[in-house]
Design a protein around this motif. Structure first.
Motif, short mmCIF file in Angstrom:
data_model
loop_
_atom_site.label_atom_id
_atom_site.label_comp_id
_atom_site.label_asym_id
_atom_site.label_seq_id
_atom_site.Cartn_x
_atom_site.Cartn_y
_atom_site.Cartn_z
N LEU A 12 30.72 39.11 30.00
CA LEU A 12 29.58 38.51 29.31
C LEU A 12 29.83 37.02 29.07
CD1 LEU A 12 29.02 41.30 26.64
CD2 LEU A 12 27.48 40.74 28.55
N PRO A 13 28.78 36.19 29.13
CA PRO A 13 28.95 34.77 28.83
C PRO A 13 29.57 34.59 27.44
CG PRO A 13 26.76 35.19 29.72
CD PRO A 13 27.39 36.53 29.46
N GLU A 46 32.51 31.87 43.36
CA GLU A 46 31.24 31.26 42.95
C GLU A 46 30.77 31.76 41.58
OE1 GLU A 46 31.00 33.44 45.91
OE2 GLU A 46 32.12 31.86 46.90
N GLN A 47 31.32 32.88 41.13
CA GLN A 47 30.91 33.47 39.85
C GLN A 47 32.16 33.98 39.13
OE1 GLN A 47 27.83 36.45 40.37
NE2 GLN A 47 27.01 35.33 42.12
N TYR A 51 34.92 40.06 38.00
CA TYR A 51 36.31 40.45 38.23
C TYR A 51 36.38 41.61 39.22
CZ TYR A 51 38.56 37.81 34.46
OH TYR A 51 39.07 36.83 33.66
N PHE A 52 37.43 41.60 40.03
CA PHE A 52 37.71 42.66 41.00
C PHE A 52 39.19 43.00 40.89
CE2 PHE A 52 34.34 39.94 42.44
CZ PHE A 52 33.34 40.83 42.81
N VAL A 53 39.51 44.27 40.76
CA VAL A 53 40.90 44.70 40.61
C VAL A 53 41.21 45.75 41.68
CG1 VAL A 53 42.61 45.67 39.04
CG2 VAL A 53 40.72 44.30 38.11
N MET A 54 42.25 45.49 42.45
CA MET A 54 42.72 46.44 43.46
C MET A 54 43.99 47.08 42.91
SD MET A 54 40.59 46.20 45.98
CE MET A 54 41.50 47.19 47.15
N GLU A 55 44.00 48.43 42.90
CA GLU A 55 45.13 49.16 42.35
C GLU A 55 45.63 50.19 43.35
OE1 GLU A 55 44.44 50.61 38.28
OE2 GLU A 55 42.55 49.48 38.32
#
Length: 103
Positions: A12-13, A46-47, A51-55
């Motif tokens: 969230l902002p 760009e944003q 978030y991106f999480v690789m597990e």
């Protein structure tokens, strides 16, 4: 057999600093787990709120141990306050077999 997981969420902002702090605390703890083979966190260039999480965990038991960790419970209890939607989006992955490898 390794367990692979992809998680994503949008912060969230105004919550960017707290989530970044939470991730800085979480990452080394998860990476130190005996059954953790990979825990990589990315943001979209760009944003940066995305978030991106690789597990990757060595097996089902390693993932169960990960889910039982007290620091993970703390993280999951708080993250919902800082992201769009109530929880992170989770996707289970299966490794694509390489040439000559059995599935």
């Amino acid at each position: 057999m390794p367990k692979d997981l992809y998680a994503e969420y949008t912060v969230l902002p105004g919550h960017e600093d707290r989530v970044a702090e939470m991730m800085r605390e979480l990452i080394p703890l998860v990476q130190a787990e005996p059954g953790n083979l990979m825990f990589l966190t990315f943001t979209l260039a760009e944003q940066p709120r995305k978030y991106f999480v690789m597990e990757r965990y060595s097996d089902d038991e390693a993932f169960r141990q990960h889910m039982a960790a007290e620091y993970g419970h703390r993280f999951n209890a708080e993250i919902g306050e800082h992201i769009e939607g109530a929880t992170t989006s989770l996707t289970w992955l299966e490794a694509f077999p390489h040439h000559g490898e059995a599935r």
